[in-house]
Scaffold this active site. Sequence first.
Site, PDB file in Angstrom:
ATOM      1  N   ASP A 121     -15.135   0.990  -8.502  1.00 60.96           N
ATOM      2  CA  ASP A 121     -15.498  -0.392  -8.793  1.00 60.96           C
ATOM      3  C   ASP A 121     -15.460  -1.218  -7.511  1.00 60.96           C
ATOM      4  OD1 ASP A 121     -15.722  -2.857 -10.614  1.00 60.96           O
ATOM      5  OD2 ASP A 121     -13.890  -3.256  -9.483  1.00 60.96           O
TER       6      ASP A 121
ATOM      7  N   LEU B  87      -1.261  -3.898 -12.708  1.00 64.05           N
ATOM      8  CA  LEU B  87       0.072  -3.871 -12.103  1.00 64.05           C
ATOM      9  C   LEU B  87       0.496  -5.255 -11.643  1.00 64.05           C
ATOM     10  CD1 LEU B  87      -0.151  -0.578  -9.985  1.00 64.05           C
ATOM     11  CD2 LEU B  87       0.775  -0.896 -12.291  1.00 64.05           C
TER      12      LEU B  87
ATOM     13  N   LYS C 134       8.789  -3.080  -7.401  1.00 67.28           N
ATOM     14  CA  LYS C 134       9.244  -3.189  -6.011  1.00 67.28           C
ATOM     15  C   LYS C 134       9.764  -4.584  -5.666  1.00 67.28           C
ATOM     16  CE  LYS C 134       4.662  -4.111  -3.975  1.00 67.28           C
ATOM     17  NZ  LYS C 134       3.652  -3.569  -3.048  1.00 67.28           N
TER      18      LYS C 134
ATOM     19  N   TYR D 283     -16.473  -8.677  -2.373  1.00 67.83           N
ATOM     20  CA  TYR D 283     -15.238  -8.075  -1.872  1.00 67.83           C
ATOM     21  C   TYR D 283     -15.371  -7.795  -0.374  1.00 67.83           C
ATOM     22  CZ  TYR D 283     -13.979  -7.187  -6.791  1.00 67.83           C
ATOM     23  OH  TYR D 283     -13.687  -7.318  -8.133  1.00 67.83           O
TER      24      TYR D 283
ATOM     25  N   GLY E  28      -6.095  -0.590  -7.695  1.00 64.73           N
ATOM     26  CA  GLY E  28      -6.239  -0.627  -6.248  1.00 64.73           C
ATOM     27  C   GLY E  28      -5.063   0.063  -5.588  1.00 64.73           C
TER      28      GLY E  28
ATOM     29  N   ARG F 179       2.154  -7.764  -0.801  1.00 65.66           N
ATOM     30  CA  ARG F 179       1.121  -8.765  -1.049  1.00 65.66           C
ATOM     31  C   ARG F 179       1.696 -10.159  -1.258  1.00 65.66           C
ATOM     32  NH1 ARG F 179      -2.995  -5.551  -5.187  1.00 65.66           N
ATOM     33  NH2 ARG F 179      -3.466  -3.820  -3.780  1.00 65.66           N
TER      34      ARG F 179
ATOM     35  N   SER G 180     -17.668  -9.684 -16.745  1.00 68.42           N
ATOM     36  CA  SER G 180     -16.258  -9.828 -16.392  1.00 68.42           C
ATOM     37  C   SER G 180     -15.757 -11.207 -16.803  1.00 68.42           C
ATOM     38  CB  SER G 180     -16.056  -9.631 -14.889  1.00 68.42           C
ATOM     39  OG  SER G 180     -14.692  -9.769 -14.536  1.00 68.42           O
TER      40      SER G 180
END
Length: 332
Positions: free
Chosen positions: A49, A207, A215, A54, A285, A227, A151
Amino acid sequence: MRFRRLGNSGLQISEIIHGTMRHPAGAVDEAELAHHARAALDAGVTTFDTADIYGMHACERSLGKALDGVPRDTVELISKVSMPVSLSPNGQGLSRKHIMESIDGSLRRLGTDHLDVYVAHRYDYATPLEETMRAFADLTRAGKILYMGCSEWRPEELRRAVPLAREYGVQLIANMMRYSMLWRLPEQETIGVCQELGLGVVPYFGLEQGVLTGKYRPGEPYPDGSRAHDARGGRAALMRQMLNEDVLSRVAGLGPVAGELGITTGQLATAWLLSRPGVCGVTVGATRPEHLEQSAAASSVALEPRVLERIDEILGPVVVRTEADLPRAEGA
């Protein structure tokens, strides 16, 4: 790796979909992204995808390089259109002009003559839906796309779009949406409408940008390089609703459940999505190739009803089921 049909179509996709999202702001290492895509292939993933926005075209280019030499009939390619990719007034949306010009750029960057699924990234309120559907139908007849997806389209938009797509001769088969153990807003109405109309549900942010890997620990600094520290393209902003002590404490409580099954918390979160009605594949990802191997392993995990009950008991009040449930980040 297991496979499922996407909606009411005959197209089969891998249960784990490799997502290549990188935000437009900031540099994109195309070689690194290509390495990740090859790692996904090695893990048994066949569905990829991406989108023109992006990395402002960089992600499509990197994916095209990674798949160079891979037989086209062994992979399924998804890309998207509608987000702003230029300063031109016609450089965004779902007008015929933008769709027709965007598809050729995406195909060129990906090194292919067709997309398996071309996704209307967001609904365009400025363009008649009939114009959009005619353009997608013409792309289908031209052989440039096989199926259409969307989407984050709302139930009322889907109810208009599906019969119109059928009338014009294009198969609208999937709706991609934010959906996770913590973010269950789609369960209010959207997923039910998708099932009613024959659309496959394809979650992203399963996630929650790493929150559901466990984490991020309550009372501890965010891990270096995570991130949560990366403000480029709004990554940290996407996570702010989940980075509070209550959410993190409850996510930590999922660790023993995952441990009893011999899997990671992240694999538990992915397996949970695959257990939900209507879900055909989960977009995942990765910041490192080994993350893809871990995600791919979730395809073989079946969760018993008691495990699902324990998950609900642990997460309890931090699950976002309605707009009123939205949490606040610490210090906000």
